[in-house]
Design a protein around this motif. Structure first.
Motif, PDB file in Angstrom:
ATOM      1  N   ASN A 113       0.921  -1.333   0.045  1.00  0.00           N
ATOM      2  CA  ASN A 113       0.038   0.102  -0.008  1.00  0.00           C
ATOM      3  C   ASN A 113       0.836   1.254  -0.141  1.00  0.00           C
ATOM      4  O   ASN A 113       1.026   1.887   1.042  1.00  0.00           O
ATOM      5  CB  ASN A 113      -0.759   0.051   1.204  1.00  0.00           C
ATOM      6  CG  ASN A 113      -1.958  -1.153   1.264  1.00  0.00           C
ATOM      7  OD1 ASN A 113      -2.625  -1.239   0.540  1.00  0.00           O
ATOM      8  ND2 ASN A 113      -1.506  -2.077   2.097  1.00  0.00           N
ATOM      9  N   PRO A 114       1.355   1.654  -1.159  1.00  0.00           N
ATOM     10  CA  PRO A 114       2.326   2.844  -1.319  1.00  0.00           C
ATOM     11  C   PRO A 114       1.761   4.256  -0.950  1.00  0.00           C
ATOM     12  O   PRO A 114       0.497   4.269  -0.824  1.00  0.00           O
ATOM     13  CB  PRO A 114       2.893   2.889  -2.611  1.00  0.00           C
ATOM     14  CG  PRO A 114       1.786   1.956  -3.279  1.00  0.00           C
ATOM     15  CD  PRO A 114       1.019   0.968  -2.552  1.00  0.00           C
ATOM     16  N   PHE A 115       2.261   5.147  -0.774  1.00  0.00           N
ATOM     17  CA  PHE A 115       1.909   6.419  -0.669  1.00  0.00           C
ATOM     18  C   PHE A 115       0.728   6.593  -1.669  1.00  0.00           C
ATOM     19  O   PHE A 115       0.800   6.335  -2.923  1.00  0.00           O
ATOM     20  CB  PHE A 115       2.906   7.608  -0.838  1.00  0.00           C
ATOM     21  CG  PHE A 115       2.680   9.208  -0.899  1.00  0.00           C
ATOM     22  CD1 PHE A 115       2.534   9.440   0.328  1.00  0.00           C
ATOM     23  CD2 PHE A 115       2.362   9.671  -2.176  1.00  0.00           C
ATOM     24  CE1 PHE A 115       2.025  10.889   0.274  1.00  0.00           C
ATOM     25  CE2 PHE A 115       1.977  10.884  -2.212  1.00  0.00           C
ATOM     26  CZ  PHE A 115       1.795  11.480  -0.866  1.00  0.00           C
ATOM     27  N   PRO A 116      -0.418   7.424  -1.257  1.00  0.00           N
ATOM     28  CA  PRO A 116      -0.484   8.061   0.228  1.00  0.00           C
ATOM     29  C   PRO A 116      -1.595   7.191   0.994  1.00  0.00           C
ATOM     30  O   PRO A 116      -2.037   7.682   1.948  1.00  0.00           O
ATOM     31  CB  PRO A 116      -1.321   9.275  -0.289  1.00  0.00           C
ATOM     32  CG  PRO A 116      -2.056   8.625  -1.440  1.00  0.00           C
ATOM     33  CD  PRO A 116      -1.289   7.935  -2.027  1.00  0.00           C
ATOM     34  N   ALA A 117      -1.448   5.823   0.822  1.00  0.00           N
ATOM     35  CA  ALA A 117      -2.552   5.003   1.694  1.00  0.00           C
ATOM     36  C   ALA A 117      -2.101   5.231   3.028  1.00  0.00           C
ATOM     37  O   ALA A 117      -2.974   5.438   3.966  1.00  0.00           O
ATOM     38  CB  ALA A 117      -2.235   3.565   0.957  1.00  0.00           C
ATOM     39  N   GLY A 118      -0.948   4.976   3.811  1.00  0.00           N
ATOM     40  CA  GLY A 118      -0.573   5.068   5.021  1.00  0.00           C
ATOM     41  C   GLY A 118      -0.884   6.386   5.731  1.00  0.00           C
ATOM     42  O   GLY A 118      -1.541   6.542   6.640  1.00  0.00           O
ATOM     43  N   VAL A 119      -0.636   7.527   5.013  1.00  0.00           N
ATOM     44  CA  VAL A 119      -0.711   8.664   5.516  1.00  0.00           C
ATOM     45  C   VAL A 119      -2.078   9.121   5.790  1.00  0.00           C
ATOM     46  O   VAL A 119      -2.719   9.836   6.632  1.00  0.00           O
ATOM     47  CB  VAL A 119       0.025   9.970   5.029  1.00  0.00           C
ATOM     48  CG1 VAL A 119      -0.360  10.177   3.635  1.00  0.00           C
ATOM     49  CG2 VAL A 119      -0.134  11.156   5.684  1.00  0.00           C
ATOM     50  N   GLU A 120      -2.934   8.550   4.657  1.00  0.00           N
ATOM     51  CA  GLU A 120      -4.420   8.986   4.516  1.00  0.00           C
ATOM     52  C   GLU A 120      -5.037   8.080   5.789  1.00  0.00           C
ATOM     53  O   GLU A 120      -5.784   8.451   6.425  1.00  0.00           O
ATOM     54  CB  GLU A 120      -5.071   8.333   3.158  1.00  0.00           C
ATOM     55  CG  GLU A 120      -4.648   9.278   2.150  1.00  0.00           C
ATOM     56  CD  GLU A 120      -5.458  10.701   2.052  1.00  0.00           C
ATOM     57  OE1 GLU A 120      -6.181  10.866   3.039  1.00  0.00           O
ATOM     58  OE2 GLU A 120      -5.123  11.376   1.206  1.00  0.00           O
ATOM     59  N   ASP A 121      -4.541   6.959   6.082  1.00  0.00           N
ATOM     60  CA  ASP A 121      -5.146   6.208   7.247  1.00  0.00           C
ATOM     61  C   ASP A 121      -4.998   7.032   8.417  1.00  0.00           C
ATOM     62  O   ASP A 121      -5.925   7.144   9.406  1.00  0.00           O
ATOM     63  CB  ASP A 121      -4.499   4.728   7.369  1.00  0.00           C
ATOM     64  CG  ASP A 121      -4.901   3.906   6.493  1.00  0.00           C
ATOM     65  OD1 ASP A 121      -5.974   4.021   5.671  1.00  0.00           O
ATOM     66  OD2 ASP A 121      -4.447   2.725   6.290  1.00  0.00           O
ATOM     67  N   CYS A 122      -3.605   7.634   8.837  1.00  0.00           N
ATOM     68  CA  CYS A 122      -3.269   8.442   9.809  1.00  0.00           C
ATOM     69  C   CYS A 122      -4.255   9.429   9.913  1.00  0.00           C
ATOM     70  O   CYS A 122      -4.943   9.791  11.017  1.00  0.00           O
ATOM     71  CB  CYS A 122      -1.750   8.827   9.819  1.00  0.00           C
ATOM     72  SG  CYS A 122      -0.735   7.604  10.067  1.00  0.00           S
ATOM     73  N   TYR A 123      -4.541  10.033   8.841  1.00  0.00           N
ATOM     74  CA  TYR A 123      -5.430  11.421   8.799  1.00  0.00           C
ATOM     75  C   TYR A 123      -6.700  10.904   9.279  1.00  0.00           C
ATOM     76  O   TYR A 123      -7.434  11.715  10.226  1.00  0.00           O
ATOM     77  CB  TYR A 123      -5.352  12.066   7.394  1.00  0.00           C
ATOM     78  CG  TYR A 123      -6.193  13.177   7.256  1.00  0.00           C
ATOM     79  CD1 TYR A 123      -5.913  14.321   7.864  1.00  0.00           C
ATOM     80  CD2 TYR A 123      -7.443  13.180   6.889  1.00  0.00           C
ATOM     81  CE1 TYR A 123      -6.620  15.612   7.836  1.00  0.00           C
ATOM     82  CE2 TYR A 123      -8.308  14.150   6.862  1.00  0.00           C
ATOM     83  CZ  TYR A 123      -7.980  15.416   7.425  1.00  0.00           C
ATOM     84  OH  TYR A 123      -9.060  16.458   7.344  1.00  0.00           O
ATOM     85  N   TYR A 124      -7.438  10.096   8.611  1.00  0.00           N
ATOM     86  CA  TYR A 124      -8.692   9.566   8.896  1.00  0.00           C
ATOM     87  C   TYR A 124      -8.758   9.138  10.421  1.00  0.00           C
ATOM     88  O   TYR A 124      -9.872   9.403  11.164  1.00  0.00           O
ATOM     89  CB  TYR A 124      -9.084   8.659   7.947  1.00  0.00           C
ATOM     90  CG  TYR A 124      -9.346   9.150   6.506  1.00  0.00           C
ATOM     91  CD1 TYR A 124     -10.219  10.174   6.239  1.00  0.00           C
ATOM     92  CD2 TYR A 124      -8.823   8.526   5.441  1.00  0.00           C
ATOM     93  CE1 TYR A 124     -10.384  10.817   4.754  1.00  0.00           C
ATOM     94  CE2 TYR A 124      -8.950   8.990   4.180  1.00  0.00           C
ATOM     95  CZ  TYR A 124      -9.807  10.101   4.005  1.00  0.00           C
ATOM     96  OH  TYR A 124      -9.882  10.411   2.586  1.00  0.00           O
ATOM     97  N   ALA A 125      -7.791   8.601  10.781  1.00  0.00           N
ATOM     98  CA  ALA A 125      -7.834   8.020  12.300  1.00  0.00           C
ATOM     99  C   ALA A 125      -7.902   9.277  13.290  1.00  0.00           C
ATOM    100  O   ALA A 125      -8.655   9.198  14.268  1.00  0.00           O
ATOM    101  CB  ALA A 125      -6.693   7.060  12.551  1.00  0.00           C
TER     102      ALA A 125
END
Length: 306
Positions: A113-125
């Motif tokens: 799951n490359p960028f931006p998947a991880g940071v989007e998860d962090c944002y939504y959390a």
């Protein structure tokens, strides 16, 4: 740092197993090396729903006198390794050292799951937690972002996203030896990448491998949501604490990010841990460095000078 320690670190740092080839095995090793051991007063697993997808989080409640304040934690591991299990000890210790509730976010990892998947998860959390602070018995002002290494990068980027999207805005963020730039090759503008890039366990080569796995498209590396130090302007960012390590390839870019935040009028404190290596907060052999780091963090959390 004495010469004997430098020699030992150089020996440990010399072998370079291909991270790109063996990242799955490396993930498994981290879980085996980090079994939960810290006594925990209460630990709860929860899932945050985003459309039809779940983002797992783990909530750590301090053993004694928990404050009605929250740290949202994004773990390190180069956006490729690490999870809420391998960071359970770190987060339990963080909760007990700060008396804050700690919420650890299990964001999606690259390269699957490359960028931006991880940071989007962090944002939504983070957005979900900020939208319902009453569930945790606190106000939005009492919710703080924190992360180490790649997690420090994610915390900084979530703060930028929050400002840009206008859905919430943290009052404080704590970035522990964060990655803020995209280039950790010989062409890096930061001396620490070269000075500390071979002999101190976390090598600049490994950091660049992590970046290659995280960001597939070369043009995305210039995106400030990958490299926040490239943001054209950094207005309206949270009050910030940046903790760096003296013998860390990421030292100079972390400190440079703090200086750039200051240039845009933000309240920033920068603290360099003398003799420390990258990753000390999750290294049980670096307890003195970790204790000092939490001393600095607690002063920051309580708005006191150091």
């Amino acid at each position: 740092m004495n010469n004997l320690k430098k020699w030992a670190l150089k020996i440990i740092s010399a072998p370079h197993i291909s991270l790109k080839k063996y990242y799955k095995q490396y993930r498994k090793i981290l879980n085996v090396l980090n079994p939960p051991s810290e006594p925990i007063y209460k630990m709860l697993d929860h899932k945050i729903m985003v459309d039809d997808r779940e983002i797992p989080v783990r909530v750590f409640i301090p053993k004694a006198n928990p404050l009605s304040k929250v740290l949202i934690f994004f773990h390190g591991g180069g956006w490729v390794t690490g999870n809420i299990d391998s960071y359970t000890n770190v987060c339990a210790n963080m909760a007990n050292k700060t008396n804050h509730i700690v919420i650890s976010v299990d964001y999606r990892l690259a390269p699957e799951n490359p960028f931006p998947a991880g940071v989007e998860d962090c944002y939504y959390a983070a957005r979900e937690i900020f939208s319902k602070p009453q569930i945790l018995g606190c106000s939005q002002e009492d919710i703080i972002l924190i992360g180490d290494s790649a997690g420090g990068n994610l915390a900084a980027v979530v703060s930028l996203m929050a400002r840009d999207r206008g859905e919430f805005l943290p009052k404080k963020q704590i970035l522990i030896y964060p990655a803020t730039n995209y280039d950790h090759s010989e062409s890096s503008p930061y001396p620490s990448v070269k000075e500390n890039g071979t002999d101190y366990i976390m090598t600049s080569k490994r950091i660049q491998d992590y970046m290659d796995l995280y960001v597939k498209n070369e043009e995305d590396r210039l995106n400030p949501y990958v490299a926040p130090i490239l943001a054209k302007e950094l207005l309206n960012q949270p009050k910030t604490l940046i903790v760096t390590a003296e013998f860390d390839p990421l030292r100079d870019e972390g400190e440079a990010y703090g200086i750039k935040l200051q240039q845009f009028g933000n309240d920033v404190k920068i603290y360099r841990m003398k003799d420390a290596l990258h990753g000390f907060i999750s290294n049980p052999l670096s307890s003195d460095d970790t204790d000092k780091c939490y001393e600095i963090i607690n002063l920051f959390l309580n708005d006191k000078n150091y």
